[in-house]
Design an enzyme around this catalytic site. Sequence first.
Site, mmCIF file in Angstrom:
data_model
loop_
_atom_site.group_PDB
_atom_site.id
_atom_site.type_symbol
_atom_site.label_atom_id
_atom_site.label_comp_id
_atom_site.label_asym_id
_atom_site.label_seq_id
_atom_site.Cartn_x
_atom_site.Cartn_y
_atom_site.Cartn_z
ATOM 1 N N GLU A 134 0.872 -1.193 0.000
ATOM 2 C CA GLU A 134 0.000 0.000 0.000
ATOM 3 C C GLU A 134 0.898 1.229 0.000
ATOM 4 O O GLU A 134 1.878 1.291 0.743
ATOM 5 C CB GLU A 134 -0.869 -0.023 1.270
ATOM 6 N N GLU A 139 -2.617 11.814 3.290
ATOM 7 C CA GLU A 139 -3.483 11.315 4.358
ATOM 8 C C GLU A 139 -3.385 12.261 5.551
ATOM 9 O O GLU A 139 -2.334 12.862 5.788
ATOM 10 C CB GLU A 139 -3.023 9.907 4.785
#
Length: 350
Positions: A134, A139
């Site tokens: 990932e 974020e």
Amino acid sequence: MVHVAAVCALSLLTIVVSAQYDMVKEYTGQTFFDDWIFYNNFDNLTNGNVNYLSAKDAASQQLAYINDRGNAIMKVDNTTTVTYPNRRSSIRINTKDRYTIGTLWIADMLHAPYGCSTWPAFWSSAPTWPSGGEIDTFEGVNQVTMSQMGLHTADGCTHTNTSMQTSTLINSTDCSTAANNNEGCIITTPTTASYGAGFAQGGGGIFVTEFAATGISIWFFTRASVPDALQGNASSIDPTALGTPVATWNSDGCDVTEFFEPQSLIFDISLCGDYAGNSNSFYQTCTGVCYQDWVLGDPSNYDNAYFEVQHVRVYGQPGELTVIGSDAPRTTVTVVLLIALLGLSVFTLL
Ligand SMILES: *[C@@H]1O[C@H](CO)[C@@H](O)[C@H](O)[C@H]1NC(C)=O
Ligand SMILES: *[C@@H]1O[C@H](CO)[C@@H](O)[C@H](O)[C@H]1NC(C)=O
Ligand SMILES: *[C@@H]1O[C@H](CO)[C@@H](O)[C@H](O)[C@H]1NC(C)=O
Ligand SMILES: *[C@@H]1O[C@H](CO)[C@@H](O)[C@H](O)[C@H]1NC(C)=O
Ligand SMILES: *[C@@H]1O[C@H](CO)[C@@H](O)[C@H](O)[C@H]1NC(C)=O
């Protein structure tokens, strides 16, 4: 004569493996949402208090649409007063196509979600998680003022060398999902223009992610500092023209070919859940109780909980099959061309 041909074939190969990427896919304008899958389920992955809508419901409830500037909006419902024990509507989409090692992607955003309880991300993942890896490009949670970047992988991938990047804000270096409660190997983007009100006020910016065998690198440019290489509709990108990345996880510490498989790009906005809602993170920047006081509270809590995206573009190494899925034929043509050229060189050699 033979030597000249051999040198030609060699230099051709050198060009092919150089760090130039050509556009293989663009998500933009009225067709932005066409090639994404809407999650259409509650957040059963990170325990957020959200229902991720289907494409149909997202369109009819105006939580995913193209605005009058031609940009893609993805937002949390900011009109409904949600009652206990229900979830608030939101969006999670992932690309139908997956992109291999040897690709680079760009997200040009004008606004990204922020505020207490929100947890937005622009990231990528392989269908097999965590073995396929990932990559988190953008974020943040709650009222943090800087975005973070990071990797999540199987055991054995670490961020050992941080000398090839501009950020000195190194939060963690073990990328394994089994370490530190799956914190990942995290770097903070060292500017308040990378998140929240600071990001919005600066007109957003551009994140660039290079997914290469030699390492994974991420750049961030504020709207005011977008380099020439990214201006306009750049049909190809040479990452050496982008300067030093904010973060680089090079293959010395993490063999990209071992820990990563083709990635699907993802936008999502969760609420509370494993990250924004865990008390360590939540109380760093917010007060009250995440679900009861925010998700169930005044819907205007979510007026800033939206992405406005101008485009997402994906670039691939010429001659490589970099797109897995509906767009494969375009690169196949390049591969056939390359084989034809190589064949020609071999023919000349004979
Ligand atoms: C989440 O829900 C989807 C849709 O029902 C399902 O396919 C998937 O297996 C679920 N995932 C988990 C981790 O429960
Ligand atoms: C980190 O990488 C750079 C560039 O490849 C190299 O010059 C440096 O020696 C490396 N540092 C360590 C500690 O391995
Ligand atoms: C990461 O480190 C920076 C700098 O020390 C800090 O400001 C930030 O809050 C940390 N982020 C997380 C998620 O702990
Ligand atoms: C940008 O370029 C690509 C390929 O060169 C093309 O398909 C696309 O339509 C262009 N987009 C815009 C907004 O001009
Ligand atoms: C909801 O958020 C949007 C921005 O995404 C804003 O324009 C709107 O005024 C907000 N409030 C309501 C009640 O729609």
